[in-house]
Design a protein around this motif. Sequence first.
Motif, short mmCIF file in Angstrom:
data_model
loop_
_atom_site.label_atom_id
_atom_site.label_comp_id
_atom_site.label_asym_id
_atom_site.label_seq_id
_atom_site.Cartn_x
_atom_site.Cartn_y
_atom_site.Cartn_z
N PRO A 15 0.84 -1.20 0.00
CA PRO A 15 0.00 0.00 0.00
C PRO A 15 0.88 1.25 0.00
O PRO A 15 2.08 1.17 0.26
CB PRO A 15 -0.77 -0.14 1.31
CG PRO A 15 0.16 -0.90 2.21
CD PRO A 15 0.86 -1.87 1.31
N PRO A 16 0.31 2.42 -0.29
CA PRO A 16 1.12 3.64 -0.32
C PRO A 16 1.88 3.91 0.97
O PRO A 16 2.94 4.55 0.94
CB PRO A 16 0.07 4.73 -0.59
CG PRO A 16 -1.01 4.03 -1.34
CD PRO A 16 -1.07 2.66 -0.74
N LEU A 54 -3.48 13.26 -2.22
CA LEU A 54 -4.18 12.82 -1.01
C LEU A 54 -4.31 11.31 -0.95
O LEU A 54 -4.27 10.72 0.14
CB LEU A 54 -5.59 13.44 -0.95
CG LEU A 54 -5.68 14.96 -0.79
CD1 LEU A 54 -7.12 15.42 -0.96
CD2 LEU A 54 -5.13 15.41 0.56
N THR A 55 -4.48 10.68 -2.10
CA THR A 55 -4.77 9.26 -2.14
C THR A 55 -3.54 8.38 -1.99
O THR A 55 -3.66 7.21 -1.65
CB THR A 55 -5.50 8.90 -3.44
OG1 THR A 55 -4.67 9.29 -4.54
CG2 THR A 55 -6.82 9.63 -3.55
N SER A 56 -2.35 8.91 -2.23
CA SER A 56 -1.14 8.09 -2.07
C SER A 56 0.03 8.89 -1.54
O SER A 56 0.69 8.47 -0.58
CB SER A 56 -0.76 7.43 -3.41
OG SER A 56 -0.55 8.40 -4.41
N ALA A 99 4.15 9.93 2.89
CA ALA A 99 4.91 10.90 3.69
C ALA A 99 4.55 10.83 5.16
O ALA A 99 5.42 11.00 6.03
CB ALA A 99 4.67 12.31 3.15
N ALA A 100 3.28 10.57 5.48
CA ALA A 100 2.84 10.54 6.87
C ALA A 100 3.51 9.43 7.67
O ALA A 100 3.57 9.51 8.90
CB ALA A 100 1.32 10.38 6.94
N ILE A 141 -9.01 6.16 1.45
CA ILE A 141 -9.18 7.58 1.14
C ILE A 141 -10.33 7.76 0.15
O ILE A 141 -11.18 8.62 0.32
CB ILE A 141 -7.89 8.17 0.54
CG1 ILE A 141 -6.71 7.97 1.50
CG2 ILE A 141 -8.07 9.65 0.22
CD1 ILE A 141 -6.83 8.66 2.82
N LEU A 142 -10.35 6.92 -0.90
CA LEU A 142 -11.40 7.01 -1.90
C LEU A 142 -12.62 6.20 -1.47
O LEU A 142 -12.50 5.03 -1.14
CB LEU A 142 -10.90 6.49 -3.25
CG LEU A 142 -9.78 7.27 -3.94
CD1 LEU A 142 -9.36 6.56 -5.21
CD2 LEU A 142 -10.23 8.69 -4.25
#
Length: 382
Positions: A45-46, A99-101, A106-107, A246-247
């Motif tokens: 996942p991202p 926002l989605t990836s 980064a978070a 997110i989506l």
Amino acid sequence: MGKAARLRRERADGVRRGRPVPVVFCDVDYERGSRAHGKGVAPAPPEGWVIGRVGLVHAEWDGSELAFTGDEVIEGTRPASAWIRALRPARLVVGHGVLTSDLRSAAMVTEIPDGLLARTVDTLALAHRLRGKQYPGGCNLSALVTANLGVVSKIRYPQWVRGLGDLGSPNRHDADPRDDAVLIARLWQHMLTSRTLAWGSSARGARDRTSGGSGPLDEQAIAELTGQRRQVEAAEWRERFRGGRILHPTHIDAHSFLLSRLSAADLPAPDQVRDVAERLRASGEIPAETVLTDEDLLTACQYLGPLQHIDVRERIAVGRKLTKPMRENLAWALWSITHRDWINEHWYWIRRGKQSAAAWNKVAEMNTEKAKTRGRLYSLVG
């Protein structure tokens, strides 16, 4: 049109009494080595992707057209936090998948300010929501650029080459991320000036095998694009991030769900990973002058497979020791982070090896060196 209506229209279009609105368009490239890939391998996942470099394109929007004012590439040491710092002064940030990836990745290694989320627009998330389908098929940048701008400029390459394994998109690998940032800017401008959005065709399984279409953009969508109204996915980003989705209404990814609760903001100092790094430093495998921050150590965790990545972060959260396989894989990740030149050269010859037997001989030589290096690292941390 009356004066009040005209003023409302100008505010929706981002016009500020003749003062252009500064906008930053961004595109993120990821390190290939951090993303699980190959036949039969579940994708990471991202939250498990390592940011490699970011292309930024600066522009000003006067309500009718964009004027480009500059650009930059963020790369080198700690690109994730450097990217976030570069975006702090921006009035409006626009990206495709930001926002989605991108911010999800980064978070996991640095904190994401609330103020940044309030000024961020994701054209992928908006296109998916307006299209109203379960999956975002037909909403990737290639499809939208082709459908809306009539150009085909993002070339795709086969990912699997018999005998050489997964090479990704070798020619795209060297593409300047600012090129895609410009495409995002052109798409954003088209959406505002035409007030319509066309989608590409989708072939994602039987449930989403649809052809492209188009639709008008209402005042709410225009307001979101220009930052006059917070995008729904940005306003709810933290809640959705914690939920692994997110989506909407896409499915919840179990790995994302677990990792999102173990982001950089949720964890104490990763002392277990630092201990591995110090063993390598003491032996000379990591240069003595290299300073590794918590961001570097958490980035090393992103190189692990999804399950091990989750396990390591859970152990950091409660202070448990790492297992031998974890220490070994982290040792190689830390060595890779501190030997970027060698890693970049390795990937260079892998890409060249697709057309040159001599280059592939160089790859074989470097693979032998890689095996020896990993053996030394494993003996140090095992």
